[in-house]
Motif scaffolding. Structure first.
Motif, PDB file in Angstrom:
ATOM      1  N   ASN A  12       1.942  42.195  19.242  1.00  0.00           N
ATOM      2  CA  ASN A  12       0.681  42.862  19.587  1.00  0.00           C
ATOM      3  C   ASN A  12      -0.551  42.025  19.252  1.00  0.00           C
ATOM      4  N   ARG A  13      -0.405  41.066  18.332  1.00  0.00           N
ATOM      5  CA  ARG A  13      -1.506  40.155  18.013  1.00  0.00           C
ATOM      6  C   ARG A  13      -1.733  39.138  19.124  1.00  0.00           C
ATOM      7  N   TYR A  14      -0.666  38.801  19.850  1.00  0.00           N
ATOM      8  CA  TYR A  14      -0.717  37.766  20.899  1.00  0.00           C
ATOM      9  C   TYR A  14      -0.122  38.280  22.209  1.00  0.00           C
ATOM     10  N   PRO A  15      -0.584  39.397  22.741  1.00  0.00           N
ATOM     11  CA  PRO A  15       0.106  39.977  23.908  1.00  0.00           C
ATOM     12  C   PRO A  15       0.158  39.052  25.129  1.00  0.00           C
ATOM     13  N   LYS A  16      -0.879  38.244  25.355  1.00  0.00           N
ATOM     14  CA  LYS A  16      -0.905  37.384  26.540  1.00  0.00           C
ATOM     15  C   LYS A  16      -0.161  36.074  26.336  1.00  0.00           C
ATOM     16  N   THR A  17      -0.053  35.604  25.098  1.00  0.00           N
ATOM     17  CA  THR A  17       0.547  34.293  24.851  1.00  0.00           C
ATOM     18  C   THR A  17       1.828  34.354  24.021  1.00  0.00           C
ATOM     19  N   PHE A  18       2.316  35.543  23.700  1.00  0.00           N
ATOM     20  CA  PHE A  18       3.495  35.669  22.839  1.00  0.00           C
ATOM     21  C   PHE A  18       4.678  34.868  23.373  1.00  0.00           C
ATOM     22  N   LYS A  19       4.949  34.958  24.665  1.00  0.00           N
ATOM     23  CA  LYS A  19       6.125  34.287  25.229  1.00  0.00           C
ATOM     24  C   LYS A  19       5.991  32.768  25.219  1.00  0.00           C
ATOM     25  N   LYS A  20       4.763  32.253  25.159  1.00  0.00           N
ATOM     26  CA  LYS A  20       4.549  30.809  25.022  1.00  0.00           C
ATOM     27  C   LYS A  20       4.647  30.387  23.557  1.00  0.00           C
ATOM     28  N   ARG A  21       4.231  31.266  22.659  1.00  0.00           N
ATOM     29  CA  ARG A  21       4.233  30.955  21.225  1.00  0.00           C
ATOM     30  C   ARG A  21       5.609  31.109  20.591  1.00  0.00           C
ATOM     31  N   PHE A  22       6.404  32.048  21.096  1.00  0.00           N
ATOM     32  CA  PHE A  22       7.706  32.366  20.504  1.00  0.00           C
ATOM     33  C   PHE A  22       8.799  32.173  21.550  1.00  0.00           C
ATOM     34  N   LEU A  23       9.355  30.978  21.592  1.00  0.00           N
ATOM     35  CA  LEU A  23      10.421  30.678  22.540  1.00  0.00           C
ATOM     36  C   LEU A  23      11.776  31.086  21.974  1.00  0.00           C
ATOM     37  N   THR A  24      12.004  30.750  20.696  1.00  0.00           N
ATOM     38  CA  THR A  24      13.252  31.119  20.037  1.00  0.00           C
ATOM     39  C   THR A  24      12.969  31.503  18.592  1.00  0.00           C
ATOM     40  N   ILE A  25      13.872  32.293  18.029  1.00  0.00           N
ATOM     41  CA  ILE A  25      13.869  32.616  16.603  1.00  0.00           C
ATOM     42  C   ILE A  25      15.300  32.437  16.101  1.00  0.00           C
ATOM     43  N   THR A  26      15.421  31.787  14.934  1.00  0.00           N
ATOM     44  CA  THR A  26      16.719  31.633  14.273  1.00  0.00           C
ATOM     45  C   THR A  26      16.644  32.300  12.913  1.00  0.00           C
ATOM     46  N   SER A  27      17.604  33.154  12.627  1.00  0.00           N
ATOM     47  CA  SER A  27      17.655  33.813  11.317  1.00  0.00           C
ATOM     48  C   SER A  27      19.042  33.639  10.725  1.00  0.00           C
ATOM     49  N   ALA A  51      19.024  41.818  17.132  1.00  0.00           N
ATOM     50  CA  ALA A  51      18.492  40.726  17.952  1.00  0.00           C
ATOM     51  C   ALA A  51      18.124  41.216  19.347  1.00  0.00           C
ATOM     52  N   GLU A  52      18.844  42.190  19.843  1.00  0.00           N
ATOM     53  CA  GLU A  52      18.598  42.720  21.187  1.00  0.00           C
ATOM     54  C   GLU A  52      17.158  43.222  21.333  1.00  0.00           C
ATOM     55  N   ALA A  53      16.654  43.935  20.327  1.00  0.00           N
ATOM     56  CA  ALA A  53      15.285  44.461  20.386  1.00  0.00           C
ATOM     57  C   ALA A  53      14.259  43.337  20.412  1.00  0.00           C
ATOM     58  N   ILE A  54      14.539  42.254  19.702  1.00  0.00           N
ATOM     59  CA  ILE A  54      13.617  41.114  19.687  1.00  0.00           C
ATOM     60  C   ILE A  54      13.708  40.352  21.000  1.00  0.00           C
ATOM     61  N   GLU A  55      14.905  40.194  21.535  1.00  0.00           N
ATOM     62  CA  GLU A  55      15.067  39.507  22.812  1.00  0.00           C
ATOM     63  C   GLU A  55      14.390  40.259  23.953  1.00  0.00           C
ATOM     64  N   LYS A  56      14.250  41.583  23.828  1.00  0.00           N
ATOM     65  CA  LYS A  56      13.538  42.369  24.853  1.00  0.00           C
ATOM     66  C   LYS A  56      12.068  41.960  24.944  1.00  0.00           C
ATOM     67  N   LEU A  57      11.546  41.350  23.882  1.00  0.00           N
ATOM     68  CA  LEU A  57      10.158  40.864  23.888  1.00  0.00           C
ATOM     69  C   LEU A  57      10.046  39.491  24.550  1.00  0.00           C
ATOM     70  N   GLY A  58      11.184  38.916  24.950  1.00  0.00           N
ATOM     71  CA  GLY A  58      11.178  37.638  25.648  1.00  0.00           C
ATOM     72  C   GLY A  58      11.515  36.439  24.779  1.00  0.00           C
ATOM     73  N   VAL A  59      12.109  36.669  23.616  1.00  0.00           N
ATOM     74  CA  VAL A  59      12.443  35.590  22.684  1.00  0.00           C
ATOM     75  C   VAL A  59      13.960  35.411  22.644  1.00  0.00           C
ATOM     76  N   THR A  60      14.416  34.170  22.793  1.00  0.00           N
ATOM     77  CA  THR A  60      15.835  33.881  22.632  1.00  0.00           C
ATOM     78  C   THR A  60      16.136  33.867  21.137  1.00  0.00           C
ATOM     79  N   TYR A  61      17.229  34.513  20.752  1.00  0.00           N
ATOM     80  CA  TYR A  61      17.535  34.706  19.333  1.00  0.00           C
ATOM     81  C   TYR A  61      18.817  33.970  18.965  1.00  0.00           C
ATOM     82  N   PHE A  62      18.775  33.260  17.846  1.00  0.00           N
ATOM     83  CA  PHE A  62      19.949  32.554  17.333  1.00  0.00           C
ATOM     84  C   PHE A  62      20.211  32.986  15.899  1.00  0.00           C
ATOM     85  N   TYR A  63      21.475  32.937  15.525  1.00  0.00           N
ATOM     86  CA  TYR A  63      21.871  33.128  14.130  1.00  0.00           C
ATOM     87  C   TYR A  63      22.357  31.788  13.590  1.00  0.00           C
TER      88      TYR A  63
END
Length: 168
Positions: free
Chosen positions: A63-78, A87-99
């Protein structure tokens, strides 16, 4: 399964994620994201160390970056902690998720190293509830504006912002 160019820190937008707790009894904890190339930190105080709170924390960042979130967050690894199992809920925002692989914290090394910097301000055994959101953001600001030898005296914030000026 993370691509080699991500492992090699060739582009910005690839994040590592973890939680930092104060005590086992603490209600709150910190959701900590570290951008792999720039080492920029985002620290979000969340209600609990569970998957619902983690997803809510990511949504606050979205919500802080609604227009640029998908450019700023390409992947997340946890890691494989229970708090990261949605991870499914986070991927719905357009981020590829890795463990990361179990017991391979080096696969999220930047995140682990920056968590140590947080401990300069919040020692283990201190409840996260003792810190206001403003105090947490001041820690984040300090970390992002700390000159780094790796960047020849530049800060994580400078490296990160220079990239986003180019794509804006």
């Amino acid at each position: 399964e993370r691509a080699e160019f991500i492992n090699n820190r060739e582009e910005l937008g690839h994040w590592e994620m973890d939680t930092v707790v104060g005590t086992r009894e603490s209600k709150n904890c910190l959701l900590v994201l570290t951008e792999r190339k720039s080492r920029k930190q985002i620290i979000e105080k969340i209600d609990a160390k569970n998957s619902e709170s983690v997803v809510e924390g990511i949504k606050k960042i979205f919500n802080r970056y609604p227009k640029t979130f998908k450019k700023r967050f390409l992947t997340i690894t946890s890691d494989n902690g229970a708090e990261f199992m949605n991870a499914e809920a986070i991927e719905k925002l357009g981020v590829t998720y890795f463990y990361a692989h179990s017991y391979c914290s080096w696969e999220r090394g930047s995140n682990e190293n920056n968590n140590k910097l947080i401990r300069r301000f919040i020692s283990k055994g201190t409840p996260i509830e003792n810190y206001s959101k403003k105090e947490i953001k001041n820690i984040e600001k300090w970390m992002n504006n700390y000159p780094r030898e790796l960047f020849h005296g530049k800060t994580a914030e400078e490296i990160y912002q220079n990239f986003f000026r180019k794509i804006a």
